[in-house]
Scaffold this active site. Structure first.
Site, PDB file in Angstrom:
ATOM      1  N   CYS A 106       0.456  -0.873   0.166  1.00 40.52           N
ATOM      2  CA  CYS A 106       0.278   0.479  -0.161  1.00 40.52           C
ATOM      3  C   CYS A 106       0.996   0.752  -0.284  1.00 40.52           C
ATOM      4  O   CYS A 106       1.823   1.399  -1.109  1.00 40.52           O
ATOM      5  CB  CYS A 106      -1.290  -0.152   1.240  1.00 40.52           C
ATOM      6  SG  CYS A 106      -1.909   0.981   0.612  1.00 40.52           S
ATOM      7  N   HIS A 107       0.960   1.743   1.367  1.00 34.26           N
ATOM      8  CA  HIS A 107       2.046   3.113   1.170  1.00 34.26           C
ATOM      9  C   HIS A 107       2.611   3.033   1.703  1.00 34.26           C
ATOM     10  O   HIS A 107       4.194   3.786   1.802  1.00 34.26           O
ATOM     11  CB  HIS A 107       0.855   4.324   1.685  1.00 34.26           C
ATOM     12  CG  HIS A 107      -0.023   5.000   1.418  1.00 34.26           C
ATOM     13  ND1 HIS A 107      -1.469   4.406   1.418  1.00 34.26           N
ATOM     14  CD2 HIS A 107      -0.631   6.172   1.361  1.00 34.26           C
ATOM     15  CE1 HIS A 107      -2.658   4.882   0.917  1.00 34.26           C
ATOM     16  NE2 HIS A 107      -1.732   6.485   0.864  1.00 34.26           N
TER      17      HIS A 107
END
Length: 182
Positions: A106-107
């Site tokens: 994800c991030h």
């Protein structure tokens, strides 16, 4: 026993820490949560604060030499806070310098960019940080899981089973049972 460091702080995406951790543990891999401060860190569960996780050691106590791999969960807040901490960024660099697997979802790949280890690598991530990764020299693709050398990246909670499987297999372990998903 194979050991994986999970580097996270408040605001980690709950499923992206807890589900891969559970999958690793089921495969017989020991996990250790490392954070900026001792105590507990609080997860983010989709639209609100979620469950807390016990911190096993702090970044200033942790050493990449004591682990076989690094797991970087996402969540918007978590990697944004970590990338501003020199000790956290140095840990990522230490794993990369040692050629050990680093799995970011994800991030989480924001930390890979901050550590300056993705130039020329193929990675994936949450859509909103893809430009940041390209600006750091990465070839960014939109796939469930991407492996390039020691780096394993995925896009979002839906990718957790493939993400977990890639890390487990990279560590030479076997997937036991059905993998936890978001």
């Amino acid at each position: 026993m194979t050991k994986v460091m999970i580097l996270a702080t408040d605001g980690f995406e709950q499923s992206e820490l807890m589900k891969p951790r559970d999958n690793l543990n089921k495969a017989g891999i020991e996990t250790t949560v490392v954070s900026l401060e001792s105590g507990e860190i609080k997860g983010w569960d989709q639209k609100d604060w979620g469950k807390s996780v016990k911190v096993d050691m702090t970044v200033d106590e942790a050493n990449a030499d004591d682990f076989d791999a690094l797991l970087l969960p996402g969540g918007q807040m978590n990697p944004d806070i970590l990338r501003m901490n020199d000790d956290a960024v140095q840990l990522v660099k230490d794993f990369a310098d040692a050629g050990k697997p680093i799995a970011a979802i994800c991030h989480g790949p924001w930390l890979l960019a901050e550590a300056d280890i993705i130039d020329g690598k193929t990675v994936t991530s949450w859509p909103s940080i893809r430009t940041d990764l390209m600006n750091a020299g990465a070839d960014v693709v939109d796939r469930e899981v991407v492996q390039d050398g020691n780096l394993i990246t995925s896009r979002n909670p839906d990718d957790i089973p493939a993400f977990s499987k890639a890390l487990i297999e990279k560590l030479g372990a076997k997937v036991n049972g059905e993998l936890e998903s978001a």
